[in-house]
Scaffold this motif. Sequence first.
Motif, PDB file in Angstrom:
ATOM      1  N   ALA A 286       2.669  -1.691   1.863  1.00 37.20           N
ATOM      2  CA  ALA A 286       2.670  -1.335   0.438  1.00 37.20           C
ATOM      3  C   ALA A 286       3.735  -2.122  -0.319  1.00 37.20           C
ATOM      4  O   ALA A 286       3.500  -2.560  -1.453  1.00 37.20           O
TER       5      ALA A 286
ATOM      6  N   THR B 239       4.327   2.818  -7.032  1.00 33.64           N
ATOM      7  CA  THR B 239       3.968   2.645  -5.618  1.00 33.64           C
ATOM      8  C   THR B 239       5.111   1.991  -4.866  1.00 33.64           C
ATOM      9  O   THR B 239       5.506   2.442  -3.788  1.00 33.64           O
ATOM     10  N   CYS B 240       5.659   0.923  -5.446  1.00 31.82           N
ATOM     11  CA  CYS B 240       6.768   0.212  -4.794  1.00 31.82           C
ATOM     12  C   CYS B 240       8.004   1.090  -4.687  1.00 31.82           C
ATOM     13  O   CYS B 240       8.675   1.097  -3.647  1.00 31.82           O
TER      14      CYS B 240
ATOM     15  N   CYS C 224       2.020  -4.146  -3.221  1.00 34.75           N
ATOM     16  CA  CYS C 224       1.888  -3.252  -4.375  1.00 34.75           C
ATOM     17  C   CYS C 224       1.998  -4.017  -5.698  1.00 34.75           C
ATOM     18  O   CYS C 224       2.700  -5.011  -5.811  1.00 34.75           O
TER      19      CYS C 224
ATOM     20  N   ALA D  21       3.551   8.064  -0.779  1.00 35.53           N
ATOM     21  CA  ALA D  21       4.599   7.315  -0.083  1.00 35.53           C
ATOM     22  C   ALA D  21       5.683   8.252   0.431  1.00 35.53           C
ATOM     23  O   ALA D  21       6.156   8.103   1.563  1.00 35.53           O
TER      24      ALA D  21
ATOM     25  N   ARG E 225       2.042  -1.854  -8.598  1.00 34.11           N
ATOM     26  CA  ARG E 225       2.480  -0.801  -9.518  1.00 34.11           C
ATOM     27  C   ARG E 225       3.898  -0.389  -9.144  1.00 34.11           C
ATOM     28  O   ARG E 225       4.214  -0.194  -7.966  1.00 34.11           O
TER      29      ARG E 225
ATOM     30  N   THR F 162       0.636   7.802  -6.218  1.00 28.30           N
ATOM     31  CA  THR F 162       1.001   7.003  -5.048  1.00 28.30           C
ATOM     32  C   THR F 162       2.440   7.246  -4.618  1.00 28.30           C
ATOM     33  O   THR F 162       2.753   7.144  -3.437  1.00 28.30           O
ATOM     34  N   TYR F 163       3.319   7.596  -5.555  1.00 23.33           N
ATOM     35  CA  TYR F 163       4.708   7.892  -5.201  1.00 23.33           C
ATOM     36  C   TYR F 163       4.743   9.077  -4.247  1.00 23.33           C
ATOM     37  O   TYR F 163       5.468   9.069  -3.259  1.00 23.33           O
TER      38      TYR F 163
END
Length: 150
Positions: free
Chosen positions: A26, A35-36, A30, A8, A32, A4-5
Amino acid sequence: EVPTYTVAQSLGRIGSVQARGALMQAMHECHRADTCEGAARALGDIGHEDAVPALLPALANLNTESPSAGVRRKAALALGKIGAVCAVPDPTRALMESLGAEVRSGAANALGKILGVPRAAVVRSPVGRGGALGELEKALRGDQTTMVRA
């Protein structure tokens, strides 16, 4: 599965209104850290002030050293990239109150960018400023952690 990184970061490179919307969503939803962190970094790369309300909550819960410290640091750095003057109280509070050096370092970077003051200029300047600039000055001169002072 694509991390997810990475997704993003790709949205951050696109930089469209739709990408900003997805990244801000997100940040709100989010669960995780990766992800954040990715969403915060991408919002900073896009650099639009409408992302500020999505980034500010990430600076909450300052007095813990946890996996979310990376999220708080990325949010602080993103606010600095955006140059959001309205956000100054939040990184200032993070700089003063956070127990985590990673968060304080991100907050110091953010304040320097928002205030338009390079770290070297703060360290060489006369002592005794107030407000956010004073807190930045104290951190750059006296923090016990090299990561924050450097």
